[in-house]
Design an enzyme around this catalytic site. Structure first.
Site, PDB file in Angstrom:
ATOM      1  N   GLU A   1      41.934  26.716  34.792  1.00 45.10           N
ATOM      2  CA  GLU A   1      42.576  26.173  35.998  1.00 45.10           C
ATOM      3  C   GLU A   1      41.325  26.768  37.261  1.00 45.10           C
ATOM      4  O   GLU A   1      41.176  28.099  37.361  1.00 45.10           O
ATOM      5  CB  GLU A   1      43.903  26.865  36.412  1.00 45.10           C
ATOM      6  CG  GLU A   1      44.575  26.584  37.557  1.00 45.10           C
ATOM      7  CD  GLU A   1      45.826  27.182  37.755  1.00 45.10           C
ATOM      8  OE1 GLU A   1      46.307  28.051  36.838  1.00 45.10           O
ATOM      9  OE2 GLU A   1      46.823  26.970  38.691  1.00 45.10           O
TER      10      GLU A   1
ATOM     11  N   LYS B   1      48.309  19.055  39.872  1.00 45.03           N
ATOM     12  CA  LYS B   1      49.532  20.011  39.508  1.00 45.03           C
ATOM     13  C   LYS B   1      50.717  19.706  40.114  1.00 45.03           C
ATOM     14  O   LYS B   1      50.846  19.746  41.305  1.00 45.03           O
ATOM     15  CB  LYS B   1      49.168  21.764  39.568  1.00 45.03           C
ATOM     16  CG  LYS B   1      49.867  22.617  38.934  1.00 45.03           C
ATOM     17  CD  LYS B   1      49.422  23.905  39.151  1.00 45.03           C
ATOM     18  CE  LYS B   1      50.279  24.951  38.447  1.00 45.03           C
ATOM     19  NZ  LYS B   1      49.553  26.389  38.647  1.00 45.03           N
TER      20      LYS B   1
ATOM     21  N   CYS C   1      48.699  25.194  33.987  1.00 44.19           N
ATOM     22  CA  CYS C   1      49.223  26.233  34.101  1.00 44.19           C
ATOM     23  C   CYS C   1      50.826  26.407  33.930  1.00 44.19           C
ATOM     24  O   CYS C   1      51.464  26.017  33.169  1.00 44.19           O
ATOM     25  CB  CYS C   1      48.566  27.202  35.033  1.00 44.19           C
ATOM     26  SG  CYS C   1      48.674  29.130  34.690  1.00 44.19           S
TER      27      CYS C   1
ATOM     28  N   VAL D   1      49.412  34.585  34.594  1.00 40.14           N
ATOM     29  CA  VAL D   1      49.408  36.012  35.072  1.00 40.14           C
ATOM     30  C   VAL D   1      50.757  36.935  34.537  1.00 40.14           C
ATOM     31  O   VAL D   1      50.644  37.976  34.523  1.00 40.14           O
ATOM     32  CB  VAL D   1      49.488  36.419  36.607  1.00 40.14           C
ATOM     33  CG1 VAL D   1      48.466  35.631  37.340  1.00 40.14           C
ATOM     34  CG2 VAL D   1      50.963  35.401  37.258  1.00 40.14           C
TER      35      VAL D   1
END
Ligand code: ACM
Length: 258
Positions: free
Chosen positions: A32, A103, A136, A163
């Site tokens: 990304e 996205k 993501c 993350v």
């Protein structure tokens, strides 16, 4: 890879160096926002590293790599259109730019910088194989994987900057399994400010098997050979099929706003 924040040229060079390690790959998936980096300090920094698709030095670079290695590339892309930014993925072929996905589900501070996607969930036929793109945090939403499977996607390319340790990497094999598709999650590693990214990119098959997994904290270019026809067999048993056995008349709540 670990894109460097706001260093577009550095990132372009890294990508060229890594693709050179897998010169026979037909389809390459990159993380990304790997032109720009992720954790912007300001809107100005986000804008400065974004490009319009029609006039993008970064996409021209990808095109040159597609021609050099005769491959298709899916890459995260900080996209500008007018004064709006989109967290996008672009698909580039040796013949030129083919299309994009923007996205839909923005994560945390992305909400400050980007506009949510507005170009649906397209699936692209790249000759003998259909691919879709998600980015993501989209992974959290089973609907989007299914919609792409219903459109015949064989492979979903999933550029990521994850993350939260361990979550998505556990879910991706399940999305593969329940949709009987291949998934390529290309996840960055490294640290930007207060964020550390989790790496562990993976490729999964229609039975939910992990075909390969990269490391958590270093660059890797990994390739696997796949049999695309495995994504076309949607039978779980001779009497059960993951698409035909659905009961959509019982699923109406799914399309109602929450
Ligand atoms: C994410 O969507 N980059 C976590």
């Amino acid at each position: 890879m670990a894109p460097v924040l706001a260093e577009v040229t550095t990132n372009m060079n890294t990508i060229a160096r890594l693709i050179d390690r897998i010169p026979d790959a037909d389809l390459v998936v990159l993380p990304e926002l790997c032109n720009s980096g992720y954790n912007f300090q300001s809107q100005k920094q986000a804008l400065q590293t974004a490009e319009e698709i029609s006039d993008s030095r970064y996409i021209k670079h990808l095109l040159a790599l597609c021609r050099k290695y005769n491959c298709h590339i899916v890459s995260g892309f900080n996209e500008r259109e007018g004064d709006r930014l989109y967290n996008s993925a672009v698909l580039v072929s040796p013949g030129g730019y083919l299309g994009k996905y923007r996205k839909l589900h923005l994560f945390f501070n992305e909400l400050d910088f980007f506009t949510p996607g507005d170009c649906g969930l397209p699936v692209f036929n790249i000759g003998g194989c259909k691919i879709g793109m998600l980015i993501c945090f989209d992974w959290m939403f089973p609907e989007v994987w299914r919609i792409m499977a219903l459109q015949g996607a064989d492979i979903i390319c999933h550029p990521s900057n994850l993350v939260i340790p361990g979550l998505c990497q556990r879910a991706v094999p399940v999305h593969s399994l329940i949709n009987r598709i291949f998934i390529i999650t290309a996840n960055r590693f490294g640290t930007e400010g207060n964020l550390t990214f989790t790496g562990l990119s993976l490729i999964t098959d229609p039975k939910g098997e992990v075909l390969c997994q990269a490391g958590a904290d270093h660059e890797e270019a990994v390739s696997v050979e796949i049999d695309i026809y495995k994504a076309r067999n949607k039978n779980v048993t001779v009497r059960n099929h993951v698409i035909f056995d659905r009961r959509p008349h019982e699923y109406k709540k799914i399309v109602e706003p929450g």
